[in-house]
Design an enzyme around this catalytic site. Structure first.
Site, short mmCIF file in Angstrom:
data_model
loop_
_atom_site.label_atom_id
_atom_site.label_comp_id
_atom_site.label_asym_id
_atom_site.label_seq_id
_atom_site.Cartn_x
_atom_site.Cartn_y
_atom_site.Cartn_z
N ASP A 29 0.89 -1.16 0.00
CA ASP A 29 0.00 0.00 0.00
C ASP A 29 0.93 1.22 0.00
O ASP A 29 2.12 1.10 0.34
CB ASP A 29 -0.88 -0.04 1.26
CG ASP A 29 -1.73 1.21 1.39
OD1 ASP A 29 -2.43 1.56 0.43
OD2 ASP A 29 -1.66 1.86 2.46
N ASP A 33 -0.01 5.12 0.95
CA ASP A 33 -0.23 6.09 2.03
C ASP A 33 -0.31 5.40 3.39
O ASP A 33 -1.16 4.52 3.60
CB ASP A 33 -1.51 6.89 1.76
CG ASP A 33 -1.40 7.69 0.48
OD1 ASP A 33 -0.51 8.54 0.41
OD2 ASP A 33 -2.18 7.45 -0.46
N ASP A 64 -1.33 -0.84 6.12
CA ASP A 64 -1.52 -0.17 7.42
C ASP A 64 -2.97 -0.15 7.87
O ASP A 64 -3.28 0.35 8.94
CB ASP A 64 -0.99 1.27 7.35
CG ASP A 64 -1.82 2.16 6.44
OD1 ASP A 64 -2.17 3.28 6.84
OD2 ASP A 64 -2.14 1.74 5.31
#
Length: 210
Positions: free
Chosen positions: A21, A23, A177
């Site tokens: 991922d 961001d 995240d």
């Protein structure tokens, strides 16, 4: 002098590809995205709580605006708000930093196995973030908003990345995240490693667990 152990412990491999991922995983951009969101949504008196923002991590920008419209009974123009939010983000982008424990694995494994970025952000946003940190050339492919029909927690974005890299899903390791991202990785049949979000780090420091 011995080599220091990486800060982030990975599941046992071997893996043939790493899918990241962007961001909050590669780049510590979530606080900057949140500042941009708060500024643009304030004009519509639309509350966007920080924990909601992090819980929705990985959701495409247009989808976030549509969801907020439904939640609050608003009629925010999706394309215009998305454009303004992105413009505000680009304005504060020079403040961007990498996530150290993920950057460490990128540097360790680059050139040994292929990498892909799998993001809910626009291609322009992902490219700008990686470019400012000098990381863009590390990735064989970018799978961004608009490249898939169903966003995370659906596995489609990760499956597209695996196919582009020519690697079986079960041979991929996902760095994520958000819970939504981990769910998508699991649904794709991939192993994953969770990067702690700022509020989770506080909980770990206070209680030793998330």
């Amino acid at each position: 002098m011995g080599v220091a152990e990486p800060q982030l412990k990975l599941p046992k491999g071997p893996f043939k590809a790493y899918l990241f991922d962007c961001d909050g995983t590669i780049v510590d951009s979530m606080p900057l995205h949140y500042v941009a969101w708060k500024r643009v949504l304030a004009e519509w008196n639309c509350e966007f709580e920080e924990q909601t923002f992090y819980a929705w991590g990985g959701m495409p920008v247009a989808e976030i605006i549509s969801t907020l419209n439904v939640r609050d009974g608003l009629r925010m123009p999706v394309e215009e708000i998305a454009r303004r939010k992105e413009a505000l983000y680009f304005k504060i982008l020079p403040e961007l930093k990498a996530v150290p424990e993920v950057l460490e694995h990128i540097e360790l494994s680059h050139g040994h196995i292929p990498f892909a970025v799998v993001s809910g952000s626009t291609r322009d946003s992902v490219t700008a973030s990686l470019d400012i940190l000098g990381l863009l050339d590390r990735f064989e492919t970018l799978v961004c908003a608009g490249d898939y029909e169903r966003s995370k927690p659906d596995p489609e974005p990760f499956l597209i990345a695996a196919k582009r890299l020519g690697v079986r899903p079960e041979d991929c390791l996902v760095f994520e995240d958000t819970k939504m991202g981990i769910q998508a990785a699991t649904a794709a049949g991939m192993a994953s490693v969770k990067i702690l979000q700022p509020w989770e780090m506080v909980l770990v420091a206070d209680h030793g667990a998330v």
